[in-house]
Design an enzyme around this catalytic site. Sequence first.
Site, PDB file in Angstrom:
ATOM      1  CG  HIS A   1       1.841 -25.429  12.503  1.00  0.00           C
ATOM      2  ND1 HIS A   1       1.691 -25.143  11.174  1.00  0.00           N
ATOM      3  CD2 HIS A   1       2.112 -24.238  13.095  1.00  0.00           C
ATOM      4  CE1 HIS A   1       1.858 -23.840  10.962  1.00  0.00           C
ATOM      5  NE2 HIS A   1       2.108 -23.269  12.128  1.00  0.00           N
TER       6      HIS A   1
ATOM      7  CD  GLU B   1       6.215 -21.483  18.913  1.00  0.00           C
ATOM      8  OE1 GLU B   1       6.740 -20.653  18.156  1.00  0.00           O
ATOM      9  OE2 GLU B   1       5.004 -21.519  19.166  1.00  0.00           O
TER      10      GLU B   1
ATOM     11  NE  ARG C   1      -3.650  -1.692   2.739  1.00  0.00           N
ATOM     12  CZ  ARG C   1      -4.251  -2.235   3.775  1.00  0.00           C
ATOM     13  NH1 ARG C   1      -3.602  -2.379   4.911  1.00  0.00           N
ATOM     14  NH2 ARG C   1      -5.486  -2.622   3.702  1.00  0.00           N
TER      15      ARG C   1
ATOM     16  CE  LYS D   1      11.491 -23.157  16.818  1.00  0.00           C
ATOM     17  NZ  LYS D   1      10.149 -22.730  16.551  1.00  0.00           N
TER      18      LYS D   1
ATOM     19  CE  LYS E   1       8.644 -26.287  10.703  1.00  0.00           C
ATOM     20  NZ  LYS E   1       9.640 -25.315  11.111  1.00  0.00           N
TER      21      LYS E   1
ATOM     22  CG  ASP F   1      -0.514 -19.346  16.755  1.00  0.00           C
ATOM     23  OD1 ASP F   1      -0.644 -18.836  15.634  1.00  0.00           O
ATOM     24  OD2 ASP F   1       0.564 -19.333  17.386  1.00  0.00           O
TER      25      ASP F   1
ATOM     26  CE  LYS G   1      -1.352 -20.789  11.752  1.00  0.00           C
ATOM     27  NZ  LYS G   1      -0.438 -19.961  12.547  1.00  0.00           N
TER      28      LYS G   1
ATOM     29  CG  HIS H   1       5.622 -22.777   8.437  1.00  0.00           C
ATOM     30  ND1 HIS H   1       4.691 -22.315   9.316  1.00  0.00           N
ATOM     31  CD2 HIS H   1       6.728 -23.042   9.180  1.00  0.00           C
ATOM     32  CE1 HIS H   1       5.207 -22.287  10.539  1.00  0.00           C
ATOM     33  NE2 HIS H   1       6.447 -22.725  10.484  1.00  0.00           N
TER      34      HIS H   1
HETATM   35  C1  BG6 Z   1       3.190 -20.038  13.253  1.00  0.00           C
HETATM   36  C2  BG6 Z   1       2.503 -19.529  14.487  1.00  0.00           C
HETATM   37  O1  BG6 Z   1       2.270 -20.617  12.372  1.00  0.00           O
HETATM   38  O2  BG6 Z   1       4.176 -21.006  13.614  1.00  0.00           O
HETATM   39  C3  BG6 Z   1       3.516 -18.916  15.437  1.00  0.00           C
HETATM   40  O3  BG6 Z   1       1.528 -18.562  14.130  1.00  0.00           O
HETATM   41  C4  BG6 Z   1       4.596 -19.934  15.753  1.00  0.00           C
HETATM   42  O4  BG6 Z   1       2.897 -18.491  16.639  1.00  0.00           O
HETATM   43  C5  BG6 Z   1       5.194 -20.503  14.460  1.00  0.00           C
HETATM   44  O5  BG6 Z   1       5.601 -19.283  16.520  1.00  0.00           O
HETATM   45  C6  BG6 Z   1       6.147 -21.657  14.762  1.00  0.00           C
HETATM   46  O6  BG6 Z   1       6.809 -22.043  13.582  1.00  0.00           O
HETATM   47  P1  BG6 Z   1       8.200 -22.801  13.656  1.00  0.00           P
HETATM   48  O7  BG6 Z   1       8.519 -23.154  12.237  1.00  0.00           O
HETATM   49  O8  BG6 Z   1       9.179 -21.830  14.256  1.00  0.00           O
HETATM   50  O9  BG6 Z   1       8.004 -24.002  14.542  1.00  0.00           O
END
Ligand code: BG6
Length: 485
Positions: free
Chosen positions: A234, A210, A46, A340, A176, A229, A142, A172
Site C-alpha cells: 500500500h 490504524e 470446501r 485511523k 480508493k 503487511d 496479497k 485495494h
Molecule cells: C490490509 C492489511 O492489506 O490493509 C491489514 O493486511 C490492514 O493489516 C488493511 O489493516 C488496511 O486497509 P484500510 O483500507 O483499512 O486502510
Amino acid sequence: MSSSKIDLVLFGARGDLSRRKLFPALYQLDKADLLSDDTRIAAVARQELETVDFVEQMGETLKTNLGKDWDDKIWSRFKKRIEYIRIEFSEKEQFNALREWSDDSRTLIFYMATPPSMFGIICKHLDEANCIDSKSRIVLEKPIGHDLKSSKEVNDTVGEFFSESSIYRIDHYLGKETVQNLLALRFANRLIHSQWDNSCIDHIQITAAETVGIEGRWTYYDGVGQLRDMVQNHLLQLLSMVAMEPPNKVEADEIRAEKVKLLRAMTPINQDNVADQAVRGQYSAGSISGDPVVGYMEEEGAAEDSSNTETFVALKVFVDNWRWAGVPFYLRTGKRMKEKVTQIVITYKENPHAIFSEDDSEANNRLVIRLQPNEGIQLEMLSKKQCMKERSSLEKRTLNLDFLDPNEDGRIVDAYERLLLEVLNGDQWLFVSRDEVEASWQWCDDLLQAWDDKKVGTKSYSAGSWGPAKSESLIEKDGRSWYLV
Ligand code: BG6
C-alpha cells in the site's frame, strides 16, 4: 476489453474477504446496473453446503453489513446469479463440477480469495479440468510472496497458466477514490503539475495509521510484520502514484511502466543508512479512545517469549531521479495508533524572501490528500486577515476540493467495487504488475536485511499514541515534523 459474456468464480467464497468485501461489492455493482444481466457467480469453498443454504447465509450477512443500502428487490435478482460449488482444492477430480458449470463461449474470471499457498494447486487443477482458456482472467489477493524470491515463485507458478495480461494483482488502495483522484489532480491540473518537483516541494509525508491491532491473527502477523503487511504494497503504491513521471495516457501499460521506474529509483536503505532512515516499533498496552487495550505480546495467541516483529514503521526515503533529488519522503504506518488516518501531505518550500512578517515564512503551503476518513483534498494557503487594526497580517486558510461528493446513493464507493468493475471490464490500470511487485520486494528485502545485519530491535510505543519517540526524532532532526490536519 472483452466482448464475450462473463462469469465469475470465487474461490474462498465463505471467507472473511468474500463476506465483508466481495459479495457486498458485487451486490452494489448489480444495484448500480453495472453487472451484465447474464453474469453468473460460482461461489467455491470446501464446506459441504447446498446453494440455497449458502445464498440464505450470505443474504443475512449482506443485510446486516449493507444496512440502508439493502434492497429486497435487488437481492432477489442478485441471488439468482449464485451457484455454490463445493471443491476441496487439493482434490483434482472435484474441479470437474466447475467444468460442468462453465461454458466455453464465456469468459471465466477466477478470483482467489484464498491463502496464497493455494494459488498454485488451484491453477493446476483448473488447468487439468480444462477450465482455463485464452479468455480467462485471474485475480490474486496479497500477499504475493514473503520476499523477492518467494514472490517470483508465486508469479512463476501462476504464470504457467495465465499470461501477464490476464493476471490482476489486487492492492485495494488503488481502488480508493482518492488515489484515482490523485492522478486527476496531478495530471489534469497544469497549476499543480508545474509545481511538482524538487524546485517547489520541500518534502512529502505518507501516513497510514490504524487503530486496530492484529485482530486475532497473531501467529500469521508475527511472521509478517508491518513492513511486509503495509509498506511493501500500500505505501509503496501510494508513493509511486505521487512521485511517478506523467504517463503518456491513462492506460494500464503506461501507468504501470512509470510506477516501476519510480520504484526502481528508490535509494535502498541498507546497513549504512538504516539507523538514520528507519524506525521499527511494537505497541505496548495503552488506550484507544479511552478504552484500555493490551500490548502486542499480550494479544490472544501471542508467543510466550519475546518477538521482534514490528507493528510500526517510520521511514525516510529518497528517490534517486532528476525530479526528486534531495526531497525526503517520510513514510509511517502502524497498528494501534491514536486515530485511523491515511493521508499524503505535500509541503511546499518557503518563499525565498518574506515580505510580510515572520509569520508568513513559517506557514508553507501544504497540499493534503486524505484517503480516510473524510476523503478529500485540501490546499493550505496564506491570506490576509480581515482586521482594521493590523495592516497586513496573514492567516492560514484552506481551499477544499470537494470532488469526493458521495455518489447518487449518498455513499462513497468501496475500493472493491471499483476493482471488481475494472476486472470485469478487462482493464488492468488499477492492478499491480509483476515488475512492480518484484521491485517493491527488492527494496523491502534490502531494508529487512539491514535490520537483520544490524540486529535492529523494535522500539516500544503505547497503544493509542503516534508511535515510538524515535519516529518523531527521525523527522525532527531534519527540522520538520509529522503533520496532521
Ligand atoms: C490490509 C492489511 O492489506 O490493509 C491489514 O493486511 C490492514 O493489516 C488493511 O489493516 C488496511 O486497509 P484500510 O483500507 O483499512 O486502510
